[in-house]
Design a protein around this motif. Structure first.
Motif, short mmCIF file in Angstrom:
data_model
loop_
_atom_site.label_atom_id
_atom_site.label_comp_id
_atom_site.label_asym_id
_atom_site.label_seq_id
_atom_site.Cartn_x
_atom_site.Cartn_y
_atom_site.Cartn_z
N LEU A 63 25.86 24.34 163.82
CA LEU A 63 26.08 23.17 162.95
C LEU A 63 27.48 23.21 162.34
N LEU A 64 27.93 24.39 161.94
CA LEU A 64 29.28 24.50 161.37
C LEU A 64 30.34 24.16 162.40
N GLN A 96 28.19 29.57 156.06
CA GLN A 96 28.07 28.94 154.75
C GLN A 96 28.75 27.57 154.78
N LEU A 97 28.08 26.60 154.21
CA LEU A 97 28.61 25.25 154.06
C LEU A 97 28.91 25.06 152.58
N HIS A 98 30.15 24.76 152.23
CA HIS A 98 30.57 24.62 150.83
C HIS A 98 30.70 23.13 150.49
N THR A 99 30.06 22.73 149.40
CA THR A 99 30.00 21.32 149.01
C THR A 99 30.38 21.13 147.55
N MET A 100 30.59 19.86 147.21
CA MET A 100 30.75 19.45 145.81
C MET A 100 29.57 18.55 145.50
N GLU A 130 32.46 28.47 156.21
CA GLU A 130 32.76 29.86 156.52
C GLU A 130 31.81 30.31 157.63
N LEU A 131 32.34 31.04 158.58
CA LEU A 131 31.52 31.54 159.67
C LEU A 131 32.01 32.93 160.03
N SER A 132 31.09 33.87 160.03
CA SER A 132 31.41 35.24 160.41
C SER A 132 30.40 35.67 161.46
N GLU A 133 30.92 36.03 162.65
CA GLU A 133 30.05 36.48 163.74
C GLU A 133 30.64 37.74 164.35
N VAL A 184 20.47 24.42 155.64
CA VAL A 184 20.89 23.20 156.32
C VAL A 184 20.32 23.21 157.74
N THR A 185 19.69 22.08 158.13
CA THR A 185 19.11 21.99 159.48
C THR A 185 19.86 21.00 160.37
N ASP A 186 20.67 20.10 159.78
CA ASP A 186 21.48 19.18 160.59
C ASP A 186 22.59 18.58 159.73
N ILE A 187 23.70 18.23 160.38
CA ILE A 187 24.87 17.65 159.71
C ILE A 187 25.40 16.50 160.57
N HIS A 188 25.69 15.35 159.93
CA HIS A 188 26.28 14.21 160.62
C HIS A 188 27.47 13.71 159.80
#
Length: 101
Positions: free
Chosen positions: A58-59, A27-31, A10-13, A88-92
């Motif tokens: 990152l998103l 927001q990053l949503h995970t399981m 989710e991203l709101s700007e 979260v500081t990084d995503i790959h």
């Protein structure tokens, strides 16, 4: 760094109507897996949803990918207003989650 199954973002700007300041909320949503039960007679299996605060750039790195996906996620604990938060500081991206048979 840990592997996480990402199920959504989710991203709101924009610009606040109240004070004319720019904002960016991601927001990053995970399981994540449930912890094993503390007693043999208890039951805990499967996964539960969780979310993490995440910067917009990152998103955007993963927003175009089909969800769910597995990613290597780097997080950092920060103190904000006297409360510890995981950010979260990084995503790959690693792989796409295969549909259950």
């Amino acid at each position: 760094m840990s592997k996480m199954t990402i199920v959504g973002v989710e991203l709101s700007e924009g610009v606040s109507a109240k004070n004319s300041r720019e904002y960016s909320i991601g927001q990053l949503h995970t399981m994540i897996a449930l912890a094993p039960p503390s007693k043999e007679s208890n039951l805990a299996k499967g996964q539960v949803g969780s979310s993490y605060e995440c910067p917009a750039p990152l998103l955007r790195k993963i927003a175009h990918l089909p969800f769910p996906i597995v990613c290597e996620v780097i997080t950092e604990d920060v103190m904000r207003y006297g409360k510890r938060q995981t950010m979260v500081t990084d995503i790959h991206p690693v792989e796409r989650v295969k549909a259950a048979a």
